[in-house]
Design a protein around this motif. Structure first.
Motif, PDB file in Angstrom:
ATOM      1  N   ARG A 236       0.852  -1.189   0.000  1.00 61.34           N
ATOM      2  CA  ARG A 236       0.000   0.000   0.000  1.00 61.34           C
ATOM      3  C   ARG A 236       0.891   1.244   0.000  1.00 61.34           C
ATOM      4  N   LYS A 237       1.873   1.279   0.930  1.00 58.86           N
ATOM      5  CA  LYS A 237       2.824   2.381   0.988  1.00 58.86           C
ATOM      6  C   LYS A 237       4.067   1.936   0.231  1.00 58.86           C
ATOM      7  N   HIS A 238       4.037   2.122  -1.061  1.00 59.70           N
ATOM      8  CA  HIS A 238       5.068   1.576  -1.936  1.00 59.70           C
ATOM      9  C   HIS A 238       6.134   2.610  -2.252  1.00 59.70           C
ATOM     10  N   ARG A 239       7.259   2.123  -2.677  1.00 59.51           N
ATOM     11  CA  ARG A 239       8.350   2.968  -3.153  1.00 59.51           C
ATOM     12  C   ARG A 239       8.240   3.143  -4.662  1.00 59.51           C
ATOM     13  N   ASN A 240       7.826   2.108  -5.328  1.00 58.68           N
ATOM     14  CA  ASN A 240       7.656   2.111  -6.788  1.00 58.68           C
ATOM     15  C   ASN A 240       6.164   2.030  -7.099  1.00 58.68           C
ATOM     16  N   PRO A 241       5.586   3.009  -7.798  1.00 58.40           N
ATOM     17  CA  PRO A 241       4.149   2.981  -8.097  1.00 58.40           C
ATOM     18  C   PRO A 241       3.686   1.698  -8.771  1.00 58.40           C
ATOM     19  N   GLY A 242       4.586   1.046  -9.507  1.00 55.09           N
ATOM     20  CA  GLY A 242       4.224  -0.207 -10.150  1.00 55.09           C
ATOM     21  C   GLY A 242       4.034  -1.357  -9.188  1.00 55.09           C
ATOM     22  N   ALA A 243       4.372  -1.139  -7.923  1.00 48.52           N
ATOM     23  CA  ALA A 243       4.252  -2.190  -6.907  1.00 48.52           C
ATOM     24  C   ALA A 243       3.059  -1.958  -5.997  1.00 48.52           C
ATOM     25  N   GLY A 244       2.076  -1.181  -6.452  1.00 48.82           N
ATOM     26  CA  GLY A 244       0.870  -0.975  -5.665  1.00 48.82           C
ATOM     27  C   GLY A 244       0.052  -2.249  -5.543  1.00 48.82           C
ATOM     28  N   VAL A 245      -0.917  -2.228  -4.651  1.00 51.07           N
ATOM     29  CA  VAL A 245      -1.773  -3.398  -4.422  1.00 51.07           C
ATOM     30  C   VAL A 245      -2.923  -3.386  -5.426  1.00 51.07           C
ATOM     31  N   PRO A 246      -3.032  -4.399  -6.294  1.00 55.67           N
ATOM     32  CA  PRO A 246      -4.166  -4.451  -7.229  1.00 55.67           C
ATOM     33  C   PRO A 246      -5.487  -4.480  -6.473  1.00 55.67           C
ATOM     34  N   ALA A 247      -6.492  -3.823  -7.015  1.00 59.01           N
ATOM     35  CA  ALA A 247      -7.784  -3.737  -6.327  1.00 59.01           C
ATOM     36  C   ALA A 247      -8.342  -5.109  -5.975  1.00 59.01           C
ATOM     37  N   ALA A 248      -8.169  -6.084  -6.874  1.00 56.78           N
ATOM     38  CA  ALA A 248      -8.724  -7.412  -6.630  1.00 56.78           C
ATOM     39  C   ALA A 248      -8.038  -8.134  -5.477  1.00 56.78           C
ATOM     40  N   MET A 249      -6.865  -7.653  -5.074  1.00 55.89           N
ATOM     41  CA  MET A 249      -6.128  -8.292  -3.986  1.00 55.89           C
ATOM     42  C   MET A 249      -6.198  -7.492  -2.688  1.00 55.89           C
ATOM     43  N   GLY A 250      -6.948  -6.403  -2.726  1.00 50.88           N
ATOM     44  CA  GLY A 250      -6.969  -5.502  -1.579  1.00 50.88           C
ATOM     45  C   GLY A 250      -7.390  -6.156  -0.278  1.00 50.88           C
ATOM     46  N   SER A 251      -8.427  -6.985  -0.308  1.00 50.33           N
ATOM     47  CA  SER A 251      -8.913  -7.594   0.932  1.00 50.33           C
ATOM     48  C   SER A 251      -7.888  -8.557   1.516  1.00 50.33           C
ATOM     49  N   HIS A 252      -7.152  -9.255   0.647  1.00 47.58           N
ATOM     50  CA  HIS A 252      -6.132 -10.183   1.129  1.00 47.58           C
ATOM     51  C   HIS A 252      -4.956  -9.419   1.739  1.00 47.58           C
ATOM     52  N   TYR A 253      -4.570  -8.329   1.102  1.00 50.03           N
ATOM     53  CA  TYR A 253      -3.473  -7.525   1.646  1.00 50.03           C
ATOM     54  C   TYR A 253      -3.894  -6.910   2.981  1.00 50.03           C
ATOM     55  N   ASP A 254      -5.110  -6.421   3.070  1.00 52.90           N
ATOM     56  CA  ASP A 254      -5.574  -5.804   4.308  1.00 52.90           C
ATOM     57  C   ASP A 254      -5.625  -6.813   5.452  1.00 52.90           C
ATOM     58  N   ALA A 255      -5.932  -8.069   5.130  1.00 51.37           N
ATOM     59  CA  ALA A 255      -5.924  -9.109   6.159  1.00 51.37           C
ATOM     60  C   ALA A 255      -4.512  -9.311   6.714  1.00 51.37           C
ATOM     61  N   LEU A 256      -3.510  -9.243   5.835  1.00 52.45           N
ATOM     62  CA  LEU A 256      -2.123  -9.346   6.304  1.00 52.45           C
ATOM     63  C   LEU A 256      -1.748  -8.127   7.139  1.00 52.45           C
ATOM     64  N   ALA A 257      -2.217  -6.954   6.728  1.00 55.49           N
ATOM     65  CA  ALA A 257      -1.906  -5.730   7.470  1.00 55.49           C
ATOM     66  C   ALA A 257      -2.467  -5.799   8.886  1.00 55.49           C
ATOM     67  N   ALA A 258      -3.637  -6.421   9.030  1.00 52.04           N
ATOM     68  CA  ALA A 258      -4.256  -6.539  10.348  1.00 52.04           C
ATOM     69  C   ALA A 258      -3.492  -7.508  11.244  1.00 52.04           C
ATOM     70  N   GLN A 259      -2.834  -8.500  10.634  1.00 51.21           N
ATOM     71  CA  GLN A 259      -2.062  -9.480  11.403  1.00 51.21           C
ATOM     72  C   GLN A 259      -0.889  -9.960  10.555  1.00 51.21           C
ATOM     73  N   PRO A 260       0.224  -9.190  10.562  1.00 50.37           N
ATOM     74  CA  PRO A 260       1.364  -9.546   9.705  1.00 50.37           C
ATOM     75  C   PRO A 260       2.076 -10.829  10.132  1.00 50.37           C
ATOM     76  N   LEU A 261       1.950 -11.194  11.391  1.00 47.30           N
ATOM     77  CA  LEU A 261       2.618 -12.395  11.889  1.00 47.30           C
ATOM     78  C   LEU A 261       1.600 -13.422  12.352  1.00 47.30           C
ATOM     79  N   SER A 262       1.924 -14.686  12.119  1.00 43.92           N
ATOM     80  CA  SER A 262       1.111 -15.799  12.583  1.00 43.92           C
ATOM     81  C   SER A 262       2.038 -16.831  13.210  1.00 43.92           C
ATOM     82  N   ASP A 263       1.883 -17.054  14.502  1.00 42.65           N
ATOM     83  CA  ASP A 263       2.786 -17.952  15.234  1.00 42.65           C
ATOM     84  C   ASP A 263       4.244 -17.538  15.071  1.00 42.65           C
ATOM     85  N   GLY A 264       4.473 -16.228  15.056  1.00 39.70           N
ATOM     86  CA  GLY A 264       5.833 -15.707  14.975  1.00 39.70           C
ATOM     87  C   GLY A 264       6.437 -15.698  13.590  1.00 39.70           C
ATOM     88  N   LYS A 265       5.670 -16.119  12.581  1.00 36.68           N
ATOM     89  CA  LYS A 265       6.166 -16.157  11.204  1.00 36.68           C
ATOM     90  C   LYS A 265       5.310 -15.234  10.328  1.00 36.68           C
TER      91      LYS A 265
END
Length: 201
Positions: A96-125
């Protein structure tokens, strides 16, 4: 009820499952073998991260942060291209906060990326999302692995207190840079490994 009426009712009842399968009802999506996808994708993501980190640490040690940013701008796309060619997948990083505009989050993947943002780690990984998109020849399986912010060396170029001179150098390479202000544990981005779905059939 006479025999003919009773027979017609039985025929109609027996036809319902056939009509349902042939009609316009929504079909269930094919299940994704997440274990198989992970087994094939995780090494690709890990190798990309390790190769990039090795070159960035070397650049930091030998030339400082300016050198690391310059190296990253050149080698990260090359590592992604090589990983794509070797694996047969499409390998990239998105944020979402990208350095290269070409590396933005595609709209169709937004919900999956947001789920990771809410919990970037799972069991320490790093947390992972796996899903299927598209149909027939366009069907793809996606593996999205979180890149949580680490204190060192990431905070030098991505943290909350980036040196102003370094920030100026970053913006000379990446006008409109958004990839600063992260705290340790934040989702800084994600590795995206996308495969043709028929690979896992």
């Amino acid at each position: 009820m006479n025999r003919i009426a009773k027979t017609n009712m039985l025929i109609a009842a027996a036809s319902l499952p056939l009509l349902a399968s042939c009609g316009g009802g929504a079909s269930e999506p094919e299940p994704v073998d997440e274990a198989a996808v992970t087994a094939r994708s995780a090494p690709v993501a890990q190798e990309f991260q390790q190769k990039l980190k090795t070159q960035l640490v070397a650049a930091l040690t030998n030339g400082g942060p300016d050198s690391a940013v310059s190296v990253c701008s050149q080698v990260a796309p090359a590592i992604a291209a090589a990983a794509s060619g070797e694996s047969g997948a499409e390998v990239s990083r998105i944020a979402r906060k990208h350095r290269n505009p070409g590396a933005g989050v595609p709209a169709a993947m937004g919900s999956h990326y947001d789920a990771l943002a809410a919990q970037p780690l799972s069991d320490g990984k790093p947390a992972v999302r796996i899903w299927r998109s598209g149909e027939d020849d366009d069907a793809r399986i996606h593996y999205l692995s979180a890149i949580p912010m680490q204190d060192q060396p990431c905070s030098v170029c991505h943290g909350t207190a980036v040196d102003p001179a370094l920030k100026q150098h970053i913006e000379s390479l990446y006008p409109g840079d958004l990839a600063t202000g992260f705290k340790p544990g934040d989702l800084r981005g994600a590795m995206l490994i996308s495969w043709q779905a028929d690979i896992f059939q």
